[in-house]
Design an enzyme around this catalytic site. Structure first.
Site, short mmCIF file in Angstrom:
data_model
loop_
_atom_site.label_atom_id
_atom_site.label_comp_id
_atom_site.label_asym_id
_atom_site.label_seq_id
_atom_site.Cartn_x
_atom_site.Cartn_y
_atom_site.Cartn_z
N SER A 27 42.31 44.60 33.63
CA SER A 27 41.32 45.57 34.04
C SER A 27 41.17 46.84 33.06
O SER A 27 41.91 47.10 32.22
CB SER A 27 41.76 46.00 35.22
OG SER A 27 42.84 46.81 35.38
N CYS A 83 36.40 37.49 33.58
CA CYS A 83 35.59 38.63 33.28
C CYS A 83 34.23 38.52 32.73
O CYS A 83 33.54 39.39 32.86
CB CYS A 83 36.42 39.23 31.98
SG CYS A 83 38.18 39.25 32.09
N GLU A 113 41.06 43.33 25.95
CA GLU A 113 39.83 42.76 26.68
C GLU A 113 39.83 43.05 27.99
O GLU A 113 40.60 42.66 28.84
CB GLU A 113 40.05 41.14 26.26
CG GLU A 113 39.01 40.37 26.34
CD GLU A 113 38.81 39.70 27.44
OE1 GLU A 113 38.18 40.33 28.51
OE2 GLU A 113 39.35 38.60 27.83
C1 SIN Z 1 38.51 36.04 30.89
O1 SIN Z 1 38.21 36.03 32.02
O2 SIN Z 1 39.18 36.87 30.72
C2 SIN Z 1 38.24 35.10 29.91
C3 SIN Z 1 37.36 34.23 30.13
C4 SIN Z 1 37.01 33.23 28.96
O3 SIN Z 1 37.85 33.05 28.12
O4 SIN Z 1 36.12 32.45 29.19
#
Ligand code: SIN
Length: 506
Positions: free
Chosen positions: A255, A310, A276
């Site tokens: 987060s 994410c 990230e």
């Molecule tokens: C994530 O939700 O942090 C990664 C998603 C992804 O690599 O597609």
């Protein structure tokens, strides 16, 4: 509103399912430090549960800051030798690790479903996705080229070298228990760094299985260390990984709030950072889009991992002229395609959420939107599934206000609000009106608009006429409060390399 029931009547014993893993050496309960399986010095363990049943699947070593500092010492000692291996040697070991992961993909997928809930086929997809980063960086290890810079003086020559940063402290989330580790660790190891990984306390098993396979591949002791810890120990472990002076790089996925804290802690010793963090992805359907394609892509983009991703679409903007048609096609697809149930039950493609906390946040966002005038047209409730667990129905809403938490914040759950817009200018303004910028998606066949909108979206990744962007070959990362740095692709290895310039007098 009624939805296909999926496989809600399927009872599950998580322990029995764990017993079906063919190679039981992949099911590890201890930490992996300096090539050894070790318990915590306190002897404490924490419970890991299956979110699809809420049954216990094991008690894992609960490492604290002291244990972590010992793992950092091991990684620091191992760095001397590992950083001096040739790129070809590292490439060959990474390739062997990749082969081990692929050879054990069925067991790894089952283990992942049991600890994080994602349906088995989706978990198998993540094993392939996670392994692809190991394969990719095994190849990139050999391509971490430096430069020769034309010198401004005839009497000197200038050379740029790339060197491994040192020990990397890596903190990963529950939603991709394998891929978020391999995306970081494979890049680090390829660069010549050693690592200490703290996996999410909900999902330590996948991380520990990766250690077992790395060991079988011949990755030397101390190069890849994994230190699981309970939620209770998380703050001290996070602090150790971000302040220990032997760590020179911190990489975190999670987060935005936690990212800010870790970044401020890491600033005390000026570590190299990759973050990230959270997103709030707009998904825009313009009037010239293929409605069917957009609706089908949205199913994947929104409901993958029950919305706990994410890069999931978070805010769906549909042009006024095609709004009613889109809502009708999309809601039919939701009812027809998504089957709720335990991730190991046959036919299920929509699993539980990871925790009660996640469920409660979803419910709260829903209630606040409804209170402000939103209308639920599909779902809207906890789902009653015989296996037990944290299930929430895939939920579609209309008439959602622009200033409720569901719009302004990342949902991280299966809520899908569909907003109406009338002009490109208006929708771009609304799409960019958030402090984060990870992914964005839009659907249009107008070539001028494709470039205009893609360039104007304040995000790090854009899907145009497609709802998926994740692959090992492309740079993954965000702008604004979604973080710094890029993972995967040819850029990902740079996060673990320092640049050194030599000026050589002849
Ligand atoms: C994530 O939700 O942090 C990664 C998603 C992804 O690599 O597609």
């Amino acid at each position: 509103m009624s939805q296909k029931r999926g496989n809600q009547d399927y009872a599950i014993s998580s322990k029995d399912e764990l017993g079906k893993i063919k190679d039981q050496r992949l099911v590890r309960l201890d930490a992996y430090v300096n090539g050894k399986w070790v318990g915590a010095t306190s002897d404490r363990r924490f419970e890991v549960t299956d979110p699809g049943t809420l049954q216990t699947i094991g008690h894992v070593a609960d490492m604290n800051a002291h244990d972590v500092s010992k793992a950092v010492d091991a990684a620091s000692d191992a760095f001397g030798k590992w950083s001096k291996t040739t790129a070809k040697e590292r490439a060959s070991l990474l390739r062997k690790w990749y082969d081990q992961v692929m050879a054990n993909k069925d067991d790894l997928a089952r283990l992942m479903t049991l600890e994080c809930g994602k349906p088995l086929a989706e978990a198998a997809g993540e094993i392939g996705y996670g392994a692809s980063f190991i394969e990719w960086f095994s190849e990139e290890a050999k391509r971490a080229y430096g430069d020769v810079v034309p010198s401004p003086m005839s009497s000197t020559r200038m050379v740029v070298l790339k060197q491994p940063v040192g020990v990397a402290g890596i903190i990963t989330p529950y939603n991709f228990p394998t891929a978020m580790i391999t995306r970081k660790v494979a890049a680090a190891l390829a660069a010549g760094c050693t690592v200490v990984v703290r996996p999410a306390h909900e999902t330590p098993f996948s991380a520990l299985a990766l250690c077992e396979l790395a060991e079988r591949a011949g990755i030397p002791p101390g190069v890849f260390n994994v230190v699981p810890s309970s939620g209770e120990n998380t703050p001290e472990v996070g602090k150790e990984l971000t302040t220990n002076p032997k760590i020179r790089k911190v990489s975190f996925t999670g987060s935005t709030n936690v990212g800010k804290l870790l970044m401020s802690q890491a600033s005390s010793t000026m570590k190299k950072i990759s973050m990230e963090l959270g997103g709030n992805a707009p998904f825009i359907v313009f009037e010239d889009a293929s409605i069917r394609d957009a609706a089908e892509q949205l199913i994947l983009c929104k409901f993958r991992n029950s919305g706990q991703t994410c890069v999931c679409a978070n805010r769906i903007y549909v042009h006024d002229k095609v709004y009613d048609e889109f809502v009708s096609v999309f809601t039919s697809l939701v009812k027809e395609k998504l089957r709720i149930g335990h991730g190991l039950a046959p036919g299920v493609n929509f699993g539980p959420m990871i925790t009660e906390r996640g469920l409660a946040k979803t419910e709260e966002q829903l209630q606040r939107a409804v209170k402000a005038g939103a209308k639920v047209i599909v779902g809207g409730n906890r789902a009653n599934v015989k296996s037990g667990g944290n299930f929430f129905e895939p939920t579609v809403l209309v008439n959602v206000s622009d200033d409720v938490p569901m719009t302004c914040e990342e949902t991280f759950g299966p809520l899908c609000p569909i907003y109406r817009f009338t002009t490109e200018e208006e929708v771009m303004c609304r799409a960019n009106n958030v402090p984060v910028g990870l992914a964005g998606y839009f659907f249009s066949r107008d070539i001028g608009r494709i470039f205009r909108v893609a360039e104007a979206l304040e995000v790090g990744m854009v899907g145009v006429n497609i709802g998926s962007i994740s692959t090992e070959v492309a740079p993954f990362g965000g702008v604004k409060e979604s973080g710094v740095g890029r993972e995967g692709s040819r850029y990902g290895i740079d996060e673990y390399l320092n640049i050194k310039y030599l000026n050589i007098a002849l």
